[in-house]
Every structure is written in C-alpha cells, then in structure tokens.
Write an enzyme that holds these catalytic residues in place. Sequence first.
Site, PDB file in Angstrom:
ATOM      1  N   HIS B  60       0.861  -1.181   0.000  1.00  0.00           N
ATOM      2  CA  HIS B  60       0.000   0.000   0.000  1.00  0.00           C
ATOM      3  C   HIS B  60       0.895   1.227   0.000  1.00  0.00           C
ATOM      4  CE1 HIS B  60      -3.763  -2.179   0.801  1.00  0.00           C
ATOM      5  NE2 HIS B  60      -2.982  -3.017   1.456  1.00  0.00           N
ATOM      6  N   ASN B  92      -6.453   0.645  -3.147  1.00  0.00           N
ATOM      7  CA  ASN B  92      -7.347   1.359  -2.227  1.00  0.00           C
ATOM      8  C   ASN B  92      -6.818   2.747  -1.889  1.00  0.00           C
ATOM      9  OD1 ASN B  92      -5.259   0.145  -0.761  1.00  0.00           O
ATOM     10  ND2 ASN B  92      -6.463   0.022   1.120  1.00  0.00           N
ATOM     11  N   HIS B 230      -2.924 -12.533   1.398  1.00  0.00           N
ATOM     12  CA  HIS B 230      -2.676 -12.714   2.842  1.00  0.00           C
ATOM     13  C   HIS B 230      -3.507 -13.815   3.514  1.00  0.00           C
ATOM     14  CE1 HIS B 230      -6.182 -10.169   2.943  1.00  0.00           C
ATOM     15  NE2 HIS B 230      -5.526  -9.036   2.823  1.00  0.00           N
ATOM     16  N   ASP B 303       2.039  -6.896   2.324  1.00  0.00           N
ATOM     17  CA  ASP B 303       0.879  -6.111   2.761  1.00  0.00           C
ATOM     18  C   ASP B 303       1.356  -4.904   3.557  1.00  0.00           C
ATOM     19  OD1 ASP B 303      -2.321  -6.804   4.454  1.00  0.00           O
ATOM     20  OD2 ASP B 303      -1.671  -5.198   3.112  1.00  0.00           O
TER      21      ASP B 303
END
Lengths: 183, 426, 311
Positions: B60, B92, B230, B303
């Site tokens: 991210h 996102n 994940h 992640d």
Amino acid sequence: MSKSESSSTSREAMTAADVRRAIVRIAHEIVERNHGVDGLAIVGLQRGGTWIAEEIAAQINNIEKEVKVPVGALDVSLHRDDIGMRPVSLGAISNIPFDLSGATVVVVDDVLYTGRTVRAAMEGLNNYGRPRAVQLAVLVDRGHRELPIRPDFVGKNLPTHRADEVSATRDGVFVTPNPQAKP
Amino acid sequence: MSKSVVIKGGTVINRNSQEVADVKIENDCVTEVGKNLKGDIHLDASGCIVSSGFVDLHAHLREPGKEEAETIETGSRAGALGGYTALVAMPNTDPPQDSVAVIDFVREQGKRAGLVDVVPSGCITLGRQGESLAPMAELANAGVTLFTDDGNGVQDAALMRRALEYAKGLGITLAQHCEVAELTKGAVMNECSCCTDLGLPGWPAIAEELMVFRDIELVRITGASMHFLHLSTMRSVDLVRAAKRDGLAITAEVTPHHLSLTQELLASYNPVFKVNPPLRSIEDIRALKAGLLDGTIDAIATDHAPHPRRDKEMSLDMAPPGMLGLETALGVVLAEGGCEIRDVIALMSWNPAKIARIDAEHGRDVVAGIKANLCVFDPQLTWSVDPERLASKSINTPYVGRTLRGRVRHTIFKGTATVIDGQAQK
Amino acid sequence: MKHLRSIDELGLDGLTGLLQLTDHMAEINQRPVPKVPALRGRTVASLFFEDSTRTRLSFETAAKRLSADTMTFNVSTSSVNKGESLRDTVATITDMGVDAFVVRHKSVGIPWQISQWTSASIINAGDGAHQHPTQALVDCYTIREATHAQNFSGMKIAIVGDIKHSRVARSNIQAFTLLGASVVLVAPPTLLPPDVSHWPVSVSHKLDEIIDKVDVLYMLRLQSERMAQGHVPTLREYSEQYGLTHKRVLALKSDAIVMHPGPMNRGVEMQIDPSDVKNSLIHRQVANGVSVRMAVLFELLGSGSSLGGQA
C-alpha cells in the site's frame, strides 16, 4: 537491629507497678481538674494509647461510681502531616460511638514525643464534633517537641536521646538506645 | 556512457544452479556472470547471496490520497532497502485505482522516483464499493494485470462470479482479500480466548475461510484464475491445497507477520499489532509454514500498510489496521520462515514475478542478457529494528526492538544501484 | 501500587488489602464531618469519555473526602477525533499537575495506553467491555459486609445476563473467583463470549435450574440494542427466561443476596421492584461506592506504597 537483640541494653524507666500507679494518679488528677466527670470523654489514640484510655476510664468509674465515662479510640493515620512522605499503615479503625460536641475530651497516648500525633488527633476529633475543651494525658513525656503541644497529665517525664526507642506497656516502660547513636 | 558495475564474490542462486560468481552489469543489463570480472565500480558481495530482485505482490503506497502516511517515492525507497525491484501497488487509494487516469498517475510517480517498478493493480469493482464491475478491459489495455478490491473482499457472490468470467476473457488475474464483512463487524483481533478476556469482538477464522471456499468453487465453475491475498488460517491453507490438487488455477500469498506474530500480542493493547486479517494462533502459523514448504503457498507478500503515528496512537478499536513490511520482510522470513534460502528467493522473487506477469524483467535467473534487477543480501547478518530509522514515512512496524536475521546489502534496479551497503542511493 | 486498571493486575493481595482499607474509609464516612486531609495537595482528574454521572460523582466525592482537588473533563469522543489526539489531551492535563486520572472510555485498553503518556496514576473506571475494577471492589465489599465473610470459599455466585458485553462481569468473575467463590454464568449462548472454557466458571442456560442454589444472584443490565443486533429475539423473551421475576424471587434461598450494578432496565432483567426484594443489596452497592473509591485513591496516592519499603 531487633528488639530482642537490644533487650540486654535497654533500661527499665518504669516498672509494671509504676505504670499502674501512674495511671491511677492520672485518673484522680483528671477528676480533680475537671471538678467531677460531668461532660467528660476519654479518647485513646491507636494503637499505643487505647489500652491506657481503657484503664483510665475504668479507674475514673471506680472513683465516681454513678456515671460511666464514655471511651473511644481514634486512628490518626489519615490525619498525619507526613502522608506521601513515607508508607502509611493504618491502625485499627477509629471508634467514637458518642457525640463529642460540648464534651471535655481527654486524649490519651502512651508516649508524647514531637507532638505531631497529638496535633493530628486534635484535627481528627473535629470530624466528630466540637469539644468544649481538649486535654492531653500521656504515660511518658520523652521531650523533643516540634510543635507547641504540652500535656495536662503526665505519668513520668523521661529525658531521652532522639535515636532512643521508647516502649510503654502494662509490663513497664523501656528505653532502648540506638547503638548507632553517638555517645 | 554509464559506468559498469561488478558485484564481486557473492553466491549467485538460480533455479538450477548455485555458485560463487561475479556479476557484471552494463547499462541496464547483466552482461556477464563468471569469475574475476572487472568493472568501473565494484560492489562487495562476499558472504552474500545474489538473486533476482524481490517482487512484492501487495504494497500500500498510499498515494494518491494519504500521502501523510507514505508516498510512492518513500514507499519505493523502503522497497529498495528491502531488496525489492518491483512493487504491486494496491488500489485502495483515494481516488481508487479504477480508472486509467489514476493508474497512469501511479505509474508515473513510480517512474519519477526511479527506485522500483511500481506496478499498479486495478480495482475489481468500481470505487471498491462491491456493487458493479470496474472497467477491467480498459485498465488491462493500460497494462494492469492484477485486480483486487483489497482492503475489502467482494461480498456479493454473483458479482464475483461475473468478475471471474469477465477476467477469464481478458487474461488477467483477480486477487481476493477474503473477509465476509458481516462476520467481522467491529472486530479487532482473532476470535479466540484472548479476545474473550479482553471483551473485544473477534474476527473468526471462518470469515476468511468461507470466502476462500466460495471463490475456489467459483474458479472451478468459471475456469478463471485467482490469487488469494494474505492467507492467515489453517483451514484456508487446507482449502487451497485441495484446490491445487484438483488442478485449479489458484495461487496464494502469506505475509511475514502472519508467519511470525501471534494473537497474544494484542493483549498489550498496542494497535501496532492490529491488522486485517488479524494475527492468529501458533497452530495457524505452523499450518502456514507447512504450506510454504509443500508449495501450497506460492509467494510471500508484505501487505505493507503505513499509517501516520497519530492513527496508531488511538484506541485498539479505532486505530486502522495494518503494519509496515517492506524493509523487514527478508529479515523476518529468514529468521522465522523455516525455509531454505533458495525457497525464500522463489517465494519472494520468482513466483511473485510470474503471478504479477512481470517475469520478463523480474524474477529471472541471473544470467547474461537479463534486465539487471537484482538483490544482494547477507543471510546471516542480525539487526534490530529502529522504527525511526526506517525509510518509510510511517513507523508502525510490529518488530520494534526485535532481532531479525538477514539484511539487504545492495539492490540493483535496471542496472542502477538503488541501495549500496544498506544505504539508499537516492 | 501505581495503577488500578484490572482485577487480574491487582491480584488477591491487592484486592484484600483494598477491602480492608475500605473499612477505614467507611468509618470516616460515618463521622459527622466525613473528611480527612490525607490527600491534601493532590489532584485527581476525571477523564470520562462515556457519560456516567453516578460513577464520576462517586469518584469526585471520594477525592474530596480525602481533601484532594478534583478536575473534571467530560470529553466527548468526537472532539478527540477531531484533531487533538488522546495522547495530546492526556499530556496537556498531566502538565497541569495531575496525580491521578480516573478514566472511562468505550475502547478496550485505554488505561494501559494512557499509562505510557503520563507519569500520573491511572484508575480504570471502565474500558469498553473489558474491566471495571472499582465496581468489582464495591461488589466484593458489599457481599463481605452482608455476610461478614473475609473470603468467599463455599459461596456460590450466579452472574446473569449479557456477559459478553459486560466489563462488570469480567472484573467480578476475576474478583469473586480470586476470593474463592464458585461462579456460574447464566445467559443464552449468544450473550456469552465465544470461548469461556479457560475461565474458572461453570455455565448454565437455565436460570430456574440454579436459582434456588445460589448465595448471591448478580443481575446484569441488558441493553435494548442487543435485540437489534440479533443476540436475543425479543426483550420480552429475554425477560421471561433470564429476568428476575416475582416467582424467581420466591425461589431464592432465604438468605440469598440480590445485586445489580445499575442502572437498571425495569421490565427487562428486573421485573420486580428491587425494594420489594428482601435481600436486595443494590442500595448498599451504591452507598459503598464512595468508601471503596476513597480506599483506591488513598492506596495509590497517599499510602506511600509506591515509594517502596521505607518504614
């Protein structure tokens, strides 16, 4: 240094008999000073003074047989002026099951030293009412006052060093010098 | 004419070979692998492993929208320090990566930083709202190969079926964050005895497993391919193992934190340990490690989820979930993963490069002719984590004060050293 | 003892110590002038993120009876989210010179998190569904007062209701079992936490099967939201199955005690008026609240126990 180790070096300042006689004398003095037992109340300070307060009250009741003098016990731990500076352990719970307002309260303790305990006691008494007068009876006055407090009734005046330990029981009054103290 | 670089004396590990050799790089390619090579710049790699650069399927980077936590540049730098030469950027963001404009922006920012290949992923549904499909064909034409609504799973089974059918036609891969939202409302940690003591709503394992099962069956009837993000539970691993045995086109990843940290850490009330899916039990960790060893799990993905300091100083239930991962991944995996070094390279480079379909330039054997995207790491070096010294803009690493084993020494991206002796070069 | 955050952190010795100290405080509260100078010069700040007039006033009264100064911050959660972080709020208040925080918050773990940001003592007045240690102290003291039992071995205590969401239940389960009671939880499965097998309790789903065997019946409040969330079909059904009805009052042992932490949901968990229940100690729970909290404040701020072993 435990008390048992030091017993050989402690001196007897009052015998058991001396203690008994002093208490009888104090009881008489209290009645004499107050012209009787009208409005009188005895409050012993936890823990050293409570047994003496009981004895004094018993003696007074012997002298003036018609009226029973009320007796109470006061724990001053929560009124001390050194809270937060050293660990505080609370004594037995206070028990003053009568109204103090307008009474002549005789505060009783075993040993009078700096006077701070008595100051705390006078403050504590205020929680229970406003006495007409407060008088102080002690078995032993060992000196070294730090506050303007003076006893009204004294068993024995006993000069001591600051580092001495003084214990007062029915068995007598003993002074144990601190071996670390300079001669 | 740029200078030639030679990586000296490292152990080069390829799929079918392992040897001590020098690697010479000129311009953006590896030109020679052999002994006693000479170049303008020598990078010492004695005691180190030389492999293709790592590829993270799951990072991210927060830009656009939450630059306070991380930017594409700072995230790329963190990646480079972690040995990565490619990062798949999760969609996102704000606005989300469901339009060509945002995809191009992210890619451009990546190029401008010039530290790793930033590979933007696309959304499965418009706005990640889970209601209608995103324009996947248009995004695929713009070069997107991996699609996910990560942060959330696609809740509607019928919609997911349509998405898989559509994806099959485009030759793209969908990736799922498996979480049945109705079962995890307000959840902060794994549903277990610890959360009973704490009085916190739990995130039950079945919330993940139900969606894993659903999507495996949807893959079965649509013939599409699916990548599970994940994975965190024992039963998820079992489900994927059985699906692979049935020959379905399924791949799966696990994070370093799900291999090394357990739910009991939440008893410290520290929100740094709050993550989705949550940290699980020691039995789950054992099952995940077994999945790594038998090939059920194909890749390790970080992640990497930066959050500004203030967000992680909130109460457990209000703090956003997520932990950093790029700079600590190698150290955690080598210390805790229970794998051979060669398997670690497969999990962190060869397999993810293939899943992301960037294996033209990443995850290749280190031989003459390949694009020079390389990682040089010392597998024995122990180090402890100081959050203030990480390159990420945020500090929410769960490994504060822990000792990790294995650290990147040099990273080469398209022939240029982005990291030399553990220091970022730009 | 620096903080009071949970019963398990307090331990059995801490628990019995505080109960004994409460006797002293109860005597003070009997005096015509119920005030001692013990915490003179100390400042106690109430940081209540959840509304609770009763608990907050109980703490403030306790502080004042010990002559401490008080500060009250009624912080609505939203204002903290708007920019000033919890950490900043706590640091600012600490800088004003605060010796103890009394904190109530809907989020679990706040008292532990706050401890990192201030040197003041922390008293947990309720963190989410996790712990409410002073309530457990009040409840233990009330039982001790009524039964004159120093420890609770041989006592059977039933806690009835929404255990899952109850911090009072979690603290009391720990406190009652530490003191030796055997505890039975009575609730529908949906109102029990997911896994209580490691708790030293037994579980029953039928109140009528145990009600005539208990020495203490502790009723928890059921919030009306639980119906909307699907934990119980209707409040009426819950009340029929788990409420204290007139019939159930008659089934109690003659010396059984009834308790409730308040506030009560009349018609839900309590179908009858508590003043009609002979052995209801609910009023004593309220009365003992100030004494217990005085003991806690004194122990943390005045007893010198955190000074460490100087006699």
